[in-house]
Design a protein around this motif. Structure first.
Motif, PDB file in Angstrom:
ATOM      1  N   SER A  66       9.301   1.473   1.431  1.00  0.00           N
ATOM      2  CA  SER A  66      10.035   0.402   0.768  1.00  0.00           C
ATOM      3  C   SER A  66       9.284  -0.086  -0.455  1.00  0.00           C
ATOM      4  CB  SER A  66      10.223  -0.757   1.748  1.00  0.00           C
ATOM      5  OG  SER A  66      10.809  -1.853   1.105  1.00  0.00           O
ATOM      6  N   ARG A  67      10.040  -0.608  -1.417  1.00  0.00           N
ATOM      7  CA  ARG A  67       9.435  -1.192  -2.612  1.00  0.00           C
ATOM      8  C   ARG A  67       9.344  -2.709  -2.506  1.00  0.00           C
ATOM      9  NH1 ARG A  67      14.496  -0.073  -3.433  1.00  0.00           N
ATOM     10  NH2 ARG A  67      15.907  -1.520  -4.435  1.00  0.00           N
ATOM     11  N   GLY A  68       9.976  -3.277  -1.482  1.00  0.00           N
ATOM     12  CA  GLY A  68       9.912  -4.728  -1.375  1.00  0.00           C
ATOM     13  C   GLY A  68      10.639  -5.287  -0.176  1.00  0.00           C
TER      14      GLY A  68
ATOM     15  N   GLY B 201       7.594  -4.932  16.017  1.00  0.00           N
ATOM     16  CA  GLY B 201       8.076  -5.927  16.967  1.00  0.00           C
ATOM     17  C   GLY B 201       9.021  -6.976  16.401  1.00  0.00           C
ATOM     18  N   GLU B 202       9.374  -6.896  15.120  1.00  0.00           N
ATOM     19  CA  GLU B 202      10.276  -7.857  14.482  1.00  0.00           C
ATOM     20  C   GLU B 202      11.554  -7.157  14.034  1.00  0.00           C
ATOM     21  OE1 GLU B 202       9.831 -11.210  13.851  1.00  0.00           O
ATOM     22  OE2 GLU B 202       7.879 -11.194  14.856  1.00  0.00           O
ATOM     23  N   GLU B 203      12.652  -7.913  14.003  1.00  0.00           N
ATOM     24  CA  GLU B 203      13.932  -7.397  13.512  1.00  0.00           C
ATOM     25  C   GLU B 203      14.022  -7.598  12.002  1.00  0.00           C
ATOM     26  OE1 GLU B 203      16.907  -6.141  15.054  1.00  0.00           O
ATOM     27  OE2 GLU B 203      15.643  -5.825  16.803  1.00  0.00           O
ATOM     28  N   TYR B 204      14.550  -6.579  11.317  1.00  0.00           N
ATOM     29  CA  TYR B 204      14.742  -6.633   9.867  1.00  0.00           C
ATOM     30  C   TYR B 204      16.086  -6.023   9.510  1.00  0.00           C
ATOM     31  CZ  TYR B 204       9.703  -7.390   9.679  1.00  0.00           C
ATOM     32  OH  TYR B 204       8.448  -7.910   9.869  1.00  0.00           O
ATOM     33  N   ILE B 205      16.601  -6.444   8.365  1.00  0.00           N
ATOM     34  CA  ILE B 205      17.753  -5.772   7.773  1.00  0.00           C
ATOM     35  C   ILE B 205      17.177  -4.692   6.865  1.00  0.00           C
ATOM     36  CG2 ILE B 205      19.679  -5.997   6.159  1.00  0.00           C
ATOM     37  CD1 ILE B 205      19.943  -8.930   7.067  1.00  0.00           C
ATOM     38  N   LEU B 206      17.595  -3.448   7.050  1.00  0.00           N
ATOM     39  CA  LEU B 206      17.192  -2.357   6.171  1.00  0.00           C
ATOM     40  C   LEU B 206      18.373  -2.071   5.260  1.00  0.00           C
ATOM     41  CD1 LEU B 206      15.277  -0.112   5.235  1.00  0.00           C
ATOM     42  CD2 LEU B 206      16.206   1.317   7.077  1.00  0.00           C
ATOM     43  N   SER B 207      18.215  -2.362   3.981  1.00  0.00           N
ATOM     44  CA  SER B 207      19.287  -2.223   3.013  1.00  0.00           C
ATOM     45  C   SER B 207      18.970  -1.087   2.055  1.00  0.00           C
ATOM     46  CB  SER B 207      19.445  -3.535   2.247  1.00  0.00           C
ATOM     47  OG  SER B 207      20.397  -3.406   1.234  1.00  0.00           O
ATOM     48  N   MET B 208      19.929  -0.182   1.875  1.00  0.00           N
ATOM     49  CA  MET B 208      19.764   0.919   0.944  1.00  0.00           C
ATOM     50  C   MET B 208      20.513   0.612  -0.348  1.00  0.00           C
ATOM     51  SD  MET B 208      18.572   2.287   3.707  1.00  0.00           S
ATOM     52  CE  MET B 208      19.754   2.528   4.967  1.00  0.00           C
TER      53      MET B 208
ATOM     54  N   SER C 190      14.067  -3.455   1.462  1.00  0.00           N
ATOM     55  CA  SER C 190      14.767  -2.562   0.533  1.00  0.00           C
ATOM     56  C   SER C 190      14.279  -1.145   0.776  1.00  0.00           C
ATOM     57  CB  SER C 190      14.471  -2.958  -0.915  1.00  0.00           C
ATOM     58  OG  SER C 190      14.890  -4.267  -1.145  1.00  0.00           O
ATOM     59  N   GLY C 191      15.153  -0.304   1.286  1.00  0.00           N
ATOM     60  CA  GLY C 191      14.761   1.061   1.612  1.00  0.00           C
ATOM     61  C   GLY C 191      14.700   1.949   0.384  1.00  0.00           C
ATOM     62  N   ASP C 192      13.570   2.611   0.201  1.00  0.00           N
ATOM     63  CA  ASP C 192      13.406   3.596  -0.871  1.00  0.00           C
ATOM     64  C   ASP C 192      13.514   5.009  -0.325  1.00  0.00           C
ATOM     65  OD1 ASP C 192      13.012   1.783  -2.852  1.00  0.00           O
ATOM     66  OD2 ASP C 192      10.861   2.097  -3.028  1.00  0.00           O
ATOM     67  N   TYR C 193      13.072   5.156   0.907  1.00  0.00           N
ATOM     68  CA  TYR C 193      12.945   6.481   1.514  1.00  0.00           C
ATOM     69  C   TYR C 193      13.119   6.304   3.010  1.00  0.00           C
ATOM     70  CZ  TYR C 193      10.376  10.651   3.100  1.00  0.00           C
ATOM     71  OH  TYR C 193      10.004  11.810   3.710  1.00  0.00           O
ATOM     72  N   LEU C 194      13.868   7.213   3.607  1.00  0.00           N
ATOM     73  CA  LEU C 194      14.122   7.125   5.038  1.00  0.00           C
ATOM     74  C   LEU C 194      14.139   8.529   5.617  1.00  0.00           C
ATOM     75  CD1 LEU C 194      15.012   5.044   7.257  1.00  0.00           C
ATOM     76  CD2 LEU C 194      17.339   5.552   6.609  1.00  0.00           C
TER      77      LEU C 194
ATOM     78  N   SER D  31       0.824  -1.218   0.000  1.00  0.00           N
ATOM     79  CA  SER D  31       0.000   0.000   0.000  1.00  0.00           C
ATOM     80  C   SER D  31       0.857   1.269   0.000  1.00  0.00           C
ATOM     81  CB  SER D  31      -0.928   0.004   1.207  1.00  0.00           C
ATOM     82  OG  SER D  31      -0.188   0.089   2.407  1.00  0.00           O
ATOM     83  N   ASN D  32       2.185   1.108  -0.088  1.00  0.00           N
ATOM     84  CA  ASN D  32       3.133   2.224  -0.087  1.00  0.00           C
ATOM     85  C   ASN D  32       2.976   3.097   1.165  1.00  0.00           C
ATOM     86  OD1 ASN D  32       5.328   3.520  -1.253  1.00  0.00           O
ATOM     87  ND2 ASN D  32       4.037   5.032  -2.265  1.00  0.00           N
ATOM     88  N   SER D  33       2.650   2.453   2.276  1.00  0.00           N
ATOM     89  CA  SER D  33       2.487   3.155   3.554  1.00  0.00           C
ATOM     90  C   SER D  33       3.833   3.339   4.234  1.00  0.00           C
ATOM     91  CB  SER D  33       1.583   2.343   4.492  1.00  0.00           C
ATOM     92  OG  SER D  33       0.312   2.181   3.937  1.00  0.00           O
ATOM     93  N   ASN D  34       3.854   4.269   5.157  1.00  0.00           N
ATOM     94  CA  ASN D  34       5.054   4.474   5.968  1.00  0.00           C
ATOM     95  C   ASN D  34       5.199   3.335   6.963  1.00  0.00           C
ATOM     96  OD1 ASN D  34       5.531   6.916   4.718  1.00  0.00           O
ATOM     97  ND2 ASN D  34       4.631   8.136   6.338  1.00  0.00           N
ATOM     98  N   LEU D  35       6.421   2.895   7.139  1.00  0.00           N
ATOM     99  CA  LEU D  35       6.751   1.917   8.171  1.00  0.00           C
ATOM    100  C   LEU D  35       7.514   2.659   9.256  1.00  0.00           C
ATOM    101  CD1 LEU D  35       8.147  -0.863   5.817  1.00  0.00           C
ATOM    102  CD2 LEU D  35       6.161  -1.126   7.273  1.00  0.00           C
ATOM    103  N   GLU D  36       7.072   2.538  10.479  1.00  0.00           N
ATOM    104  CA  GLU D  36       7.791   3.167  11.578  1.00  0.00           C
ATOM    105  C   GLU D  36       8.705   2.127  12.188  1.00  0.00           C
ATOM    106  OE1 GLU D  36       5.100   5.082  14.271  1.00  0.00           O
ATOM    107  OE2 GLU D  36       4.236   6.306  12.671  1.00  0.00           O
ATOM    108  N   GLY D  37       9.966   2.505  12.344  1.00  0.00           N
ATOM    109  CA  GLY D  37      10.942   1.577  12.869  1.00  0.00           C
ATOM    110  C   GLY D  37      11.881   2.236  13.853  1.00  0.00           C
ATOM    111  N   VAL D  38      12.627   1.401  14.549  1.00  0.00           N
ATOM    112  CA  VAL D  38      13.627   1.859  15.501  1.00  0.00           C
ATOM    113  C   VAL D  38      14.942   1.175  15.138  1.00  0.00           C
ATOM    114  CG1 VAL D  38      14.314   1.906  17.939  1.00  0.00           C
ATOM    115  CG2 VAL D  38      11.904   2.140  17.323  1.00  0.00           C
TER     116      VAL D  38
END
Length: 180
Positions: free
Chosen positions: A144-146, A113-120, A159-163, A84-91
């Motif tokens: 993210s796009r995916g 509540g889950e850990e992820y790798i954020l790759s640019m 995959s980070g598109d915008y941060l 839905s191209n929504s914002n994801l809030e993360g820490v």
């Protein structure tokens, strides 16, 4: 004697010309072959062939393992936001990626509540300065796009598109040329 020399050079010149002409026509036929997307049947056949390969079997075994199921569940959990191209809030939870990773610049984040790798993707010098200013416990907004998964990692890869941090954009992916 001059005619004898011309008689020897003429066949060599003709043979060379034919050789170069033949090479050019082969290159032209390759260049004229259109790149078309695979049909559904071709895609299905390619997938079946890959699944039967050793890499495919290894991936399927990993997917069925508890670790693979955990990574898959994490990917599914945030996929609705990505679609839905929504914002994801993360820490930010770590400024380094798992040992041995080859994803370029990235950080570890906790989303929902889950850990992820954020790759640019490719990062400009100015963006790199901003990204290096991130600290553990920083709250960030991600688009993210995916999301993907790989047996090498115990986390899904976003995959980070915008941060952005504190309502300030610190990274924005440059779209690929050609519209894809």
């Amino acid at each position: 004697m001059m005619t004898y020399r011309n008689a020897l050079i003429l066949p060599i010149a003709l043979a060379s010309g034919l050789l170069f002409t033949n090479c050019d026509s082969k290159n032209e036929s390759v260049a004229k072959t259109p790149n078309r997307p695979l049909t559904a049947a071709e895609s299905k056949a390619a997938l079946k062939q890959w699944e039967a390969s050793s890499d495919g079997i290894q991936f399927k075994n990993w997917e069925a393992s508890p670790e693979g199921k955990k990574v898959h569940a994490g990917a599914v959990k945030i996929n609705k936001f990505i679609r839905s191209n929504s914002n994801l809030e993360g820490v930010v939870t770590s400024l380094t990626l798992p040992e041995g990773s080859r994803l370029g610049f990235g950080v570890m984040v906790r989303i929902e509540g889950e850990e992820y790798i954020l790759s640019m993707g490719p990062v400009s010098k100015a963006e790199m300065e901003q990204l290096k200013s991130l600290k553990v416990r920083d709250k960030i907004v991600i688009k993210s796009r995916g999301v993907s998964k790989a047996p090498k990692y115990a986390y899904a890869i976003v995959s980070g598109d915008y941060l952005e941090r504190n309502s300030k954009v610190i990274y924005k992916r440059v779209p690929n040329k050609g519209g894809c």
